[in-house]
Design an enzyme around this catalytic site. Structure first.
Site, PDB file in Angstrom:
ATOM      1  N   ARG A  67       0.860  -1.182   0.000  1.00  0.00           N
ATOM      2  CA  ARG A  67       0.000   0.000   0.000  1.00  0.00           C
ATOM      3  C   ARG A  67       0.894   1.228   0.000  1.00  0.00           C
ATOM      4  O   ARG A  67       1.816   1.334   0.810  1.00  0.00           O
ATOM      5  CB  ARG A  67      -0.900  -0.046   1.235  1.00  0.00           C
ATOM      6  CG  ARG A  67      -1.810   1.134   1.430  1.00  0.00           C
ATOM      7  CD  ARG A  67      -2.886   1.174   0.372  1.00  0.00           C
ATOM      8  NE  ARG A  67      -3.860   2.192   0.650  1.00  0.00           N
ATOM      9  CZ  ARG A  67      -3.666   3.492   0.474  1.00  0.00           C
ATOM     10  NH1 ARG A  67      -2.535   3.958   0.042  1.00  0.00           N
ATOM     11  NH2 ARG A  67      -4.631   4.347   0.742  1.00  0.00           N
ATOM     12  N   GLU A  75     -11.463   4.227  -5.248  1.00  0.00           N
ATOM     13  CA  GLU A  75     -11.575   2.767  -5.296  1.00  0.00           C
ATOM     14  C   GLU A  75     -12.046   2.250  -6.654  1.00  0.00           C
ATOM     15  O   GLU A  75     -12.896   2.854  -7.301  1.00  0.00           O
ATOM     16  CB  GLU A  75     -12.540   2.267  -4.219  1.00  0.00           C
ATOM     17  CG  GLU A  75     -12.105   2.563  -2.798  1.00  0.00           C
ATOM     18  CD  GLU A  75     -10.812   1.887  -2.387  1.00  0.00           C
ATOM     19  OE1 GLU A  75     -10.438   0.846  -2.963  1.00  0.00           O
ATOM     20  OE2 GLU A  75     -10.148   2.411  -1.478  1.00  0.00           O
ATOM     21  N   ARG A 117      -0.630  -5.441   5.199  1.00  0.00           N
ATOM     22  CA  ARG A 117       0.097  -5.074   3.972  1.00  0.00           C
ATOM     23  C   ARG A 117       1.292  -4.188   4.304  1.00  0.00           C
ATOM     24  O   ARG A 117       1.170  -3.281   5.128  1.00  0.00           O
ATOM     25  CB  ARG A 117      -0.813  -4.305   3.009  1.00  0.00           C
ATOM     26  CG  ARG A 117      -2.005  -5.067   2.509  1.00  0.00           C
ATOM     27  CD  ARG A 117      -2.877  -4.206   1.632  1.00  0.00           C
ATOM     28  NE  ARG A 117      -3.423  -3.081   2.397  1.00  0.00           N
ATOM     29  CZ  ARG A 117      -4.333  -2.228   1.950  1.00  0.00           C
ATOM     30  NH1 ARG A 117      -4.809  -2.356   0.727  1.00  0.00           N
ATOM     31  NH2 ARG A 117      -4.773  -1.246   2.694  1.00  0.00           N
TER      32      ARG A 117
END
Length: 185
Positions: A67, A75, A117
């Site tokens: 990320r 999105e 992440r």
């Protein structure tokens, strides 16, 4: 009152010492770690782009979704969510710029998000310094903001480039670049 002030000072010093010791570690068989005037980066190849602000790379021999720190693009692949305004453009921009490319990841204080992440600044070239000119020219996170493909998102403790990023978003908004250039209907 004096005791409280003293305690705040001591806690501040401890926080600085602990945060300055935090740095990513790499095994000998993982991506190459490079140090350039204090900026530690890890060289790796982008396997694929998930969306505008998430890429997949190999870290320590394992595929990981990374990320990008400091930027949030609209999105396009979030489960049970509609595709957001300017999301496909941001995703395509990232795909064109990063798919299959060698990049240099720089980690900040917090190395992973709540989903596990890795969090990173993605450099297109090895940085020589963390000057504004280097950040603007070589860091992909910054380019997303400069071109208006995303908005700044600041989640402490990862704030190393927050002042640069604020400036880039204001510039994009004032010049009506990217998502700042179209009205949402």
């Amino acid at each position: 009152m004096l005791m409280k002030k003293w305690l705040v000072v001591v806690l501040g010093v401890i926080t600085l010492v602990v945060s300055s010791c935090a740095s990513p570690t790499q095994s000998n068989n993982g991506p190459q770690s490079l140090a350039n005037e204090g900026i530690k980066v890890i060289e790796t190849k982008v396997d694929r782009v998930v969306d505008g602000d998430t890429i997949q790379v190999y870290l320590k021999g394992k595929k990981e979704h990374v990320r990008l720190i400091g930027v949030d693009t609209p999105e396009t692949v979030k489960e049970d969510s509609p595709v957001e305004h300017y999301g496909p453009e941001a995703s395509n921009y990232t795909k064109k710029a990063l798919t299959g490319k060698m990049v240099y990841l720089e980690f900040d204080v917090g190395e992973r998000d709540r989903f596990g992440r890795p969090l990173a600044y993605v450099w297109l070239e090895k940085p020589k310094s963390d000057s504004d000119g280097e950040v603007r020219a070589k860091m992909f996170n910054a380019q997303l903001l400069v071109q208006g493909y995303g908005r700044i998102i600041t989640i402490p403790p990862n704030v190393k480039y927050v002042d640069n990023f604020k400036k880039y978003q204001i510039e994009a908004r004032n010049n009506k670049r990217g998502l700042w250039g179209r009205e949402v209907k």
